[in-house]
Write a protein that holds these residues in place. Structure first.
Motif, PDB file in Angstrom:
ATOM      1  N   ILE A  24       2.073   1.806  -3.481  1.00  0.00           N
ATOM      2  CA  ILE A  24       0.976   2.343  -4.295  1.00  0.00           C
ATOM      3  C   ILE A  24       0.787   3.828  -3.979  1.00  0.00           C
ATOM      4  O   ILE A  24       0.634   4.651  -4.881  1.00  0.00           O
ATOM      5  CB  ILE A  24      -0.326   1.553  -4.030  1.00  0.00           C
ATOM      6  CG1 ILE A  24      -0.206   0.157  -4.634  1.00  0.00           C
ATOM      7  CG2 ILE A  24      -1.535   2.289  -4.590  1.00  0.00           C
ATOM      8  CD1 ILE A  24      -1.429  -0.733  -4.407  1.00  0.00           C
TER       9      ILE A  24
ATOM     10  N   ALA B 298     -11.341   7.279 -11.123  1.00  0.00           N
ATOM     11  CA  ALA B 298     -10.244   7.445 -10.168  1.00  0.00           C
ATOM     12  C   ALA B 298      -9.391   6.171 -10.115  1.00  0.00           C
ATOM     13  O   ALA B 298      -8.156   6.232 -10.087  1.00  0.00           O
ATOM     14  CB  ALA B 298     -10.792   7.778  -8.787  1.00  0.00           C
ATOM     15  N   MET B 299     -10.060   5.026 -10.127  1.00  0.00           N
ATOM     16  CA  MET B 299      -9.327   3.761 -10.062  1.00  0.00           C
ATOM     17  C   MET B 299      -8.427   3.593 -11.283  1.00  0.00           C
ATOM     18  O   MET B 299      -7.301   3.099 -11.181  1.00  0.00           O
ATOM     19  CB  MET B 299     -10.325   2.596  -9.986  1.00  0.00           C
ATOM     20  CG  MET B 299      -9.696   1.286  -9.559  1.00  0.00           C
ATOM     21  SD  MET B 299      -9.049   1.370  -7.869  1.00  0.00           S
ATOM     22  CE  MET B 299      -7.867   0.031  -7.880  1.00  0.00           C
TER      23      MET B 299
ATOM     24  N   LYS C 243      -7.003   5.971 -12.993  1.00  0.00           N
ATOM     25  CA  LYS C 243      -5.818   6.822 -12.833  1.00  0.00           C
ATOM     26  C   LYS C 243      -4.843   6.182 -11.859  1.00  0.00           C
ATOM     27  O   LYS C 243      -3.632   6.181 -12.082  1.00  0.00           O
ATOM     28  CB  LYS C 243      -6.232   8.213 -12.359  1.00  0.00           C
ATOM     29  CG  LYS C 243      -6.974   8.993 -13.428  1.00  0.00           C
ATOM     30  CD  LYS C 243      -7.263  10.425 -13.022  1.00  0.00           C
ATOM     31  CE  LYS C 243      -7.901  11.179 -14.179  1.00  0.00           C
ATOM     32  NZ  LYS C 243      -9.364  11.285 -14.058  1.00  0.00           N
ATOM     33  N   ILE C 244      -5.374   5.653 -10.779  1.00  0.00           N
ATOM     34  CA  ILE C 244      -4.498   4.978  -9.823  1.00  0.00           C
ATOM     35  C   ILE C 244      -3.762   3.827 -10.513  1.00  0.00           C
ATOM     36  O   ILE C 244      -2.551   3.652 -10.347  1.00  0.00           O
ATOM     37  CB  ILE C 244      -5.310   4.476  -8.608  1.00  0.00           C
ATOM     38  CG1 ILE C 244      -5.791   5.665  -7.779  1.00  0.00           C
ATOM     39  CG2 ILE C 244      -4.484   3.520  -7.762  1.00  0.00           C
ATOM     40  CD1 ILE C 244      -6.620   5.286  -6.558  1.00  0.00           C
TER      41      ILE C 244
ATOM     42  N   LEU D  64     -10.133   7.778  -3.019  1.00  0.00           N
ATOM     43  CA  LEU D  64     -10.182   6.338  -3.277  1.00  0.00           C
ATOM     44  C   LEU D  64      -8.920   5.655  -2.747  1.00  0.00           C
ATOM     45  O   LEU D  64      -8.985   4.585  -2.140  1.00  0.00           O
ATOM     46  CB  LEU D  64     -10.327   6.092  -4.780  1.00  0.00           C
ATOM     47  CG  LEU D  64     -10.463   4.631  -5.228  1.00  0.00           C
ATOM     48  CD1 LEU D  64     -11.667   3.975  -4.561  1.00  0.00           C
ATOM     49  CD2 LEU D  64     -10.577   4.552  -6.745  1.00  0.00           C
ATOM     50  N   LEU D  65      -7.785   6.307  -2.940  1.00  0.00           N
ATOM     51  CA  LEU D  65      -6.514   5.745  -2.477  1.00  0.00           C
ATOM     52  C   LEU D  65      -6.511   5.530  -0.970  1.00  0.00           C
ATOM     53  O   LEU D  65      -6.059   4.498  -0.480  1.00  0.00           O
ATOM     54  CB  LEU D  65      -5.370   6.680  -2.870  1.00  0.00           C
ATOM     55  CG  LEU D  65      -3.982   6.333  -2.326  1.00  0.00           C
ATOM     56  CD1 LEU D  65      -3.413   5.119  -3.042  1.00  0.00           C
ATOM     57  CD2 LEU D  65      -3.020   7.509  -2.450  1.00  0.00           C
TER      58      LEU D  65
ATOM     59  N   MET E 272       0.829  -1.204   0.000  1.00  0.00           N
ATOM     60  CA  MET E 272       0.000   0.000   0.000  1.00  0.00           C
ATOM     61  C   MET E 272       0.866   1.258   0.000  1.00  0.00           C
ATOM     62  O   MET E 272       0.534   2.252  -0.649  1.00  0.00           O
ATOM     63  CB  MET E 272      -0.908  -0.005   1.236  1.00  0.00           C
ATOM     64  CG  MET E 272      -2.036   0.991   1.158  1.00  0.00           C
ATOM     65  SD  MET E 272      -3.203   0.588  -0.181  1.00  0.00           S
ATOM     66  CE  MET E 272      -4.014   2.152  -0.412  1.00  0.00           C
TER      67      MET E 272
ATOM     68  N   ALA F  59     -10.754  12.944  -6.001  1.00  0.00           N
ATOM     69  CA  ALA F  59     -11.348  11.615  -6.188  1.00  0.00           C
ATOM     70  C   ALA F  59     -10.281  10.529  -6.075  1.00  0.00           C
ATOM     71  O   ALA F  59     -10.488   9.505  -5.418  1.00  0.00           O
ATOM     72  CB  ALA F  59     -12.044  11.538  -7.550  1.00  0.00           C
ATOM     73  N   VAL F  60      -9.129  10.778  -6.691  1.00  0.00           N
ATOM     74  CA  VAL F  60      -8.057   9.781  -6.665  1.00  0.00           C
ATOM     75  C   VAL F  60      -7.552   9.577  -5.237  1.00  0.00           C
ATOM     76  O   VAL F  60      -7.423   8.447  -4.763  1.00  0.00           O
ATOM     77  CB  VAL F  60      -6.900  10.210  -7.594  1.00  0.00           C
ATOM     78  CG1 VAL F  60      -5.658   9.378  -7.325  1.00  0.00           C
ATOM     79  CG2 VAL F  60      -7.314  10.079  -9.055  1.00  0.00           C
TER      80      VAL F  60
ATOM     81  N   VAL G  14       1.171   6.756  -6.717  1.00  0.00           N
ATOM     82  CA  VAL G  14       0.010   7.572  -7.076  1.00  0.00           C
ATOM     83  C   VAL G  14       0.316   9.057  -6.874  1.00  0.00           C
ATOM     84  O   VAL G  14      -0.020   9.892  -7.719  1.00  0.00           O
ATOM     85  CB  VAL G  14      -1.231   7.152  -6.262  1.00  0.00           C
ATOM     86  CG1 VAL G  14      -2.353   8.179  -6.408  1.00  0.00           C
ATOM     87  CG2 VAL G  14      -1.722   5.783  -6.707  1.00  0.00           C
TER      88      VAL G  14
ATOM     89  N   THR H  13     -14.130   5.742   0.434  1.00  0.00           N
ATOM     90  CA  THR H  13     -14.926   6.001  -0.762  1.00  0.00           C
ATOM     91  C   THR H  13     -16.214   6.696  -0.347  1.00  0.00           C
ATOM     92  O   THR H  13     -17.220   6.087  -0.065  1.00  0.00           O
ATOM     93  CB  THR H  13     -15.269   4.678  -1.470  1.00  0.00           C
ATOM     94  OG1 THR H  13     -14.197   3.788  -1.306  1.00  0.00           O
ATOM     95  CG2 THR H  13     -15.560   4.916  -2.925  1.00  0.00           C
TER      96      THR H  13
ATOM     97  N   LEU I 220      -2.680  -6.159  -4.632  1.00  0.00           N
ATOM     98  CA  LEU I 220      -3.443  -5.214  -3.817  1.00  0.00           C
ATOM     99  C   LEU I 220      -4.197  -4.221  -4.697  1.00  0.00           C
ATOM    100  O   LEU I 220      -5.359  -3.897  -4.455  1.00  0.00           O
ATOM    101  CB  LEU I 220      -2.491  -4.469  -2.877  1.00  0.00           C
ATOM    102  CG  LEU I 220      -3.126  -3.495  -1.880  1.00  0.00           C
ATOM    103  CD1 LEU I 220      -4.153  -4.199  -0.997  1.00  0.00           C
ATOM    104  CD2 LEU I 220      -2.051  -2.827  -1.035  1.00  0.00           C
TER     105      LEU I 220
ATOM    106  N   PHE J 262      -0.997   5.183 -12.739  1.00  0.00           N
ATOM    107  CA  PHE J 262       0.114   5.736 -11.963  1.00  0.00           C
ATOM    108  C   PHE J 262       0.921   4.630 -11.294  1.00  0.00           C
ATOM    109  O   PHE J 262       2.155   4.713 -11.223  1.00  0.00           O
ATOM    110  CB  PHE J 262      -0.422   6.707 -10.897  1.00  0.00           C
ATOM    111  CG  PHE J 262      -1.066   7.939 -11.491  1.00  0.00           C
ATOM    112  CD1 PHE J 262      -0.765   8.350 -12.780  1.00  0.00           C
ATOM    113  CD2 PHE J 262      -1.980   8.689 -10.753  1.00  0.00           C
ATOM    114  CE1 PHE J 262      -1.358   9.479 -13.331  1.00  0.00           C
ATOM    115  CE2 PHE J 262      -2.570   9.821 -11.300  1.00  0.00           C
ATOM    116  CZ  PHE J 262      -2.266  10.211 -12.580  1.00  0.00           C
ATOM    117  N   VAL J 263       0.253   3.609 -10.819  1.00  0.00           N
ATOM    118  CA  VAL J 263       0.972   2.523 -10.156  1.00  0.00           C
ATOM    119  C   VAL J 263       1.815   1.746 -11.159  1.00  0.00           C
ATOM    120  O   VAL J 263       2.978   1.429 -10.884  1.00  0.00           O
ATOM    121  CB  VAL J 263      -0.006   1.582  -9.419  1.00  0.00           C
ATOM    122  CG1 VAL J 263       0.694   0.309  -8.988  1.00  0.00           C
ATOM    123  CG2 VAL J 263      -0.615   2.289  -8.217  1.00  0.00           C
TER     124      VAL J 263
ATOM    125  N   ASP K   7     -16.368   4.694  -9.024  1.00  0.00           N
ATOM    126  CA  ASP K   7     -14.936   4.774  -8.707  1.00  0.00           C
ATOM    127  C   ASP K   7     -14.050   4.521  -9.929  1.00  0.00           C
ATOM    128  O   ASP K   7     -12.819   4.587  -9.816  1.00  0.00           O
ATOM    129  CB  ASP K   7     -14.578   3.723  -7.638  1.00  0.00           C
ATOM    130  CG  ASP K   7     -15.185   4.058  -6.292  1.00  0.00           C
ATOM    131  OD1 ASP K   7     -15.527   5.239  -6.079  1.00  0.00           O
ATOM    132  OD2 ASP K   7     -15.314   3.150  -5.465  1.00  0.00           O
TER     133      ASP K   7
ATOM    134  N   VAL L  70       2.121  -5.585  -4.984  1.00  0.00           N
ATOM    135  CA  VAL L  70       1.521  -4.301  -5.343  1.00  0.00           C
ATOM    136  C   VAL L  70       0.362  -4.497  -6.313  1.00  0.00           C
ATOM    137  O   VAL L  70      -0.738  -3.967  -6.116  1.00  0.00           O
ATOM    138  CB  VAL L  70       2.585  -3.352  -5.959  1.00  0.00           C
ATOM    139  CG1 VAL L  70       1.923  -2.158  -6.633  1.00  0.00           C
ATOM    140  CG2 VAL L  70       3.555  -2.880  -4.880  1.00  0.00           C
TER     141      VAL L  70
END
Lengths: 168, 168
Positions: free
Chosen positions: A132, B128-129, B131-132, A156-157, A129, A152-153, A136, A161, B156, B135-136, B125, B153
């Motif tokens: 991540i 946003a998810m 984008k995550i 969620l991260l 985590m 939003a990102v 991010v 939520t 998860l 980025f990851v 979501d 990673v």
DNA sequence: GGTTTTCTTGAATGGCGTACAAGAAAGGTA
DNA sequence: TACCTTTCTTGTACGCCATTCAAGAAAACC
């Protein structure tokens, strides 16, 4: 002198010649080389300076909710986008920048671990985590987003939520 | 010719002079400038070539579980780390690379959206998810991790906390 | 065979990061 | 005061870089 290296932040590292820096500082390029071994060393000095200032400010927000802290960091560091990209590009080829990058990640990792642990992430997922989280935040810095998208990102991260930020 | 631009991948963009490329290709620098407007255009050609090949291979894995697809992509693209960093560093200052980067993200975003939707991420979501996810993956490419860390990673990230990958 | 188009070249240009020898400023000691 | 040493600054030069341009070779077409 380091004030003149605001150029790295606003214009970019590769786009800022030592001559421009020297002119902006009212000296000659050779003078720069008396204070810094090379251009990379100057960049490292700028990075240290900028990071120290950001950390000092961050300390004031350490009691806020985890999501707010992360969001604040993204807002605060967004202006250093050019520095983020150039550090990653030069880390593999420049000893000094590579070393700075490594140490930077050690620092950020430890902050992220603490944040996510306090936020209730189970110990078994903490390492992943954290990575991540770092990726991010770096992604958000390198790819500027709208205020809502950023929020939003990060929301969620960080796990809450809160619903109602979706699209279409 | 583009075979000679393997140099960008292995040595790096800034570290590879047009003279070295020309020598490796058995021509002169001037010849390169007949085929490409400038060094950035050559990089874009390399990027297109590399991306096309990766996409063709990826199509063969499109039926596998989402987590496996992402992990496969990270493994497959890791060798292009230097390209990833230089694209981000040059996107703001080079028209052509900036355009390539934008289009690349449009493509990757659409693939990520589909993947996460099929994996059961709620529509609210999804943006946003996505984008995550992007980025990851970029973070994993820019910061090489061990096999297990990569897996932890991605696992998860894709939601199936299968338990048993923790540390300490 | 001549003309046009495609490709390749050598030489030049201006900018870059950096090295070096020489000198100016500043500080310490008599 | 005068000298010496350390600290700082400079002009000049070097080699490398991306890129340009005029000139010519090769290939294609008629």
């Amino acid at each position: 002198m380091r004030a003149a290296a605001t150029l790295f932040t606003d214009v970019g590292y590769d786009e800022t010649s030592t001559t421009k820096i020297a002119t902006a500082a009212g000296v000659t390029t050779t003078t720069i080389y008396w204070y810094f071994a090379d251009k990379d060393a100057l960049l490292v000095a700028v990075l240290d300076h900028v990071l120290e200032a950001a950390l000092a400010e961050a300390a004031l927000h350490s009691q806020r909710p985890w999501a707010d802290q992360v969001l604040w960091a993204v807002d605060r560091l967004e202006r250093y986008r050019r520095l983020v990209t150039v550090v990653h590009a030069r880390a593999p080829i420049s000893e000094s920048i590579g070393a700075w990058h490594d140490e930077f990640h050690r620092l950020v990792d430890s902050m992220m671990v603490d944040g996510f642990r306090d936020a209730g992430v189970p110990e078994s997922d903490l390492d992943a985590m954290t990575k991540i989280g770092v990726f991010v935040v770096e992604g958000l810095l390198m790819h500027p987003q709208s205020e809502q998208d950023r929020r939003a990102v990060v929301t969620l991260l960080t796990g809450q939520t809160r619903r109602g930020s979706g699209s279409s």
